[in-house]
Write a protein that holds these residues in place. Structure first.
Motif, PDB file in Angstrom:
ATOM      1  N   LYS A 168     -24.601 -69.034 -31.808  1.00 13.38           N
ATOM      2  CA  LYS A 168     -24.826 -68.303 -30.112  1.00 13.38           C
ATOM      3  C   LYS A 168     -23.558 -69.460 -29.610  1.00 13.38           C
ATOM      4  CE  LYS A 168     -29.626 -67.340 -29.396  1.00 13.38           C
ATOM      5  NZ  LYS A 168     -30.919 -67.609 -28.744  1.00 13.38           N
TER       6      LYS A 168
ATOM      7  N   ASP B  15     -21.162 -59.084 -24.273  1.00 13.86           N
ATOM      8  CA  ASP B  15     -21.020 -60.790 -24.288  1.00 13.86           C
ATOM      9  C   ASP B  15     -20.052 -61.636 -24.113  1.00 13.86           C
ATOM     10  OD1 ASP B  15     -23.859 -60.019 -23.832  1.00 13.86           O
ATOM     11  OD2 ASP B  15     -25.010 -60.449 -25.886  1.00 13.86           O
ATOM     12  N   HIS B  16     -19.645 -61.845 -23.131  1.00 13.11           N
ATOM     13  CA  HIS B  16     -19.076 -62.958 -23.096  1.00 13.11           C
ATOM     14  C   HIS B  16     -17.344 -62.947 -22.615  1.00 13.11           C
ATOM     15  CE1 HIS B  16     -22.197 -65.430 -24.381  1.00 13.11           C
ATOM     16  NE2 HIS B  16     -22.463 -65.186 -25.308  1.00 13.11           N
TER      17      HIS B  16
END
Length: 277
Positions: free
Chosen positions: A184, A243-244
């Motif tokens: 992650k 994501d991100h």
């Protein structure tokens, strides 16, 4: 054999001496008929060649197989849509991919089947599709610029790959045997670097390419496969599903957002995405 044409000195003599018009009238009429005949023959040959090409470019069946996402197949789908080419859009669920993978030539999709023959590699597919219809998606006159834009898109895809896949296959990028928490953290690091350092370079390069044209698209006033390749590649970043990667990541580049808005407002493309909702 060359057909007789009125030489420049003959034309010059006629305008220099109006009295010669009467003397030249019969000659001019004959040569005009011959020139007109030659033009007619040339036009007939062009039409015949276009008909031949049309017949060669009209397969009986086209099937495109890919996952139920846009990604690598979307540019090909859009090319078929823009050329009004009927095709079977097969979306294979991820859980069924294993069985299909066993028979796929390179163990990958998309797979394009034309009259029973399987073709692989999405770049080959979009170049093929771009030559269908009237050929305006991949015109010879703009082929070098189109290929340059597609090449830049390939570079972007390659630079995005570590951020995209590092969480799923960290060993591929030199991070073998790491924990889930480390995976992650790695994804956050990779994608953060992509957003802050890598993507801006490409967005500026795409901006420069668009600014260098006289129209809203990469090759001017007409959409080409260059636009169809880049559209889904950048569009995914605006959907808020990565994501991100903030979904407003393109907003600092108004030339690109204006181009994207023009693309999505194109009737055939708009209808395509409206049907996907």
């Amino acid at each position: 054999r060359k057909h007789p044409q009125l030489a420049f000195h003959e034309v010059q003599a006629i305008f220099a001496d109006p009295r010669s018009v009467q003397n030249q009238n019969r000659t001019m009429s004959t040569k005009a008929v011959l020139a007109g005949t030659a033009a007619g023959v040339a036009l007939a040959l062009v039409v015949t060649e276009l008909i031949k090409r049309s017949k060669r470019q009209a397969p009986k069946s086209i099937k495109l197989e890919y996952f139920p996402i846009e990604a690598a197949a979307e540019k090909v789908r859009l090319a078929f849509v823009m050329t009004d080419t009927p095709f079977e859009d097969v979306r294979i669920p991820f859980k069924e991919w294993g069985a299909r993978k066993a028979t796929a030539k390179y163990g990958q999709m998309p797979i394009l089947t034309i009259d029973g023959k399987e073709i692989y590699q999405s770049r080959a597919m979009v170049q093929y599709a771009g030559k269908l219809g009237d050929g305006s998606l991949y015109p010879e006159a703009d082929a070098l610029l189109i290929d340059e834009v597609i090449g830049l898109s390939d570079d972007l895809a390659r630079d995005w790959m570590p951020g995209l896949y590092s969480g799923m296959n960290p060993a591929k990028f030199g991070y073998d045997g790491i924990s889930d928490d480390d995976k992650k953290a790695l994804v956050i690091k990779m994608r953060g670097k992509f957003v802050s350092e890598i993507l801006p370079k490409y967005l500026q390069w795409f901006t420069d390419l668009l600014n260098a044209t006289e129209g809203p698209f990469f090759c001017g006033g007409t959409i080409t496969i260059a636009d169809l390749v880049v559209l889904p590649q950048l569009k995914i970043f605006t959907k808020g599903v990565v994501d991100h990667v903030p979904k407003d990541v393109l907003e600092a580049y108004p030339v690109i957002t204006t181009w994207m808005a023009a693309m999505l407002a194109t009737p055939k493309i708009k209808a395509w995405y409206d049907a996907q909702k």
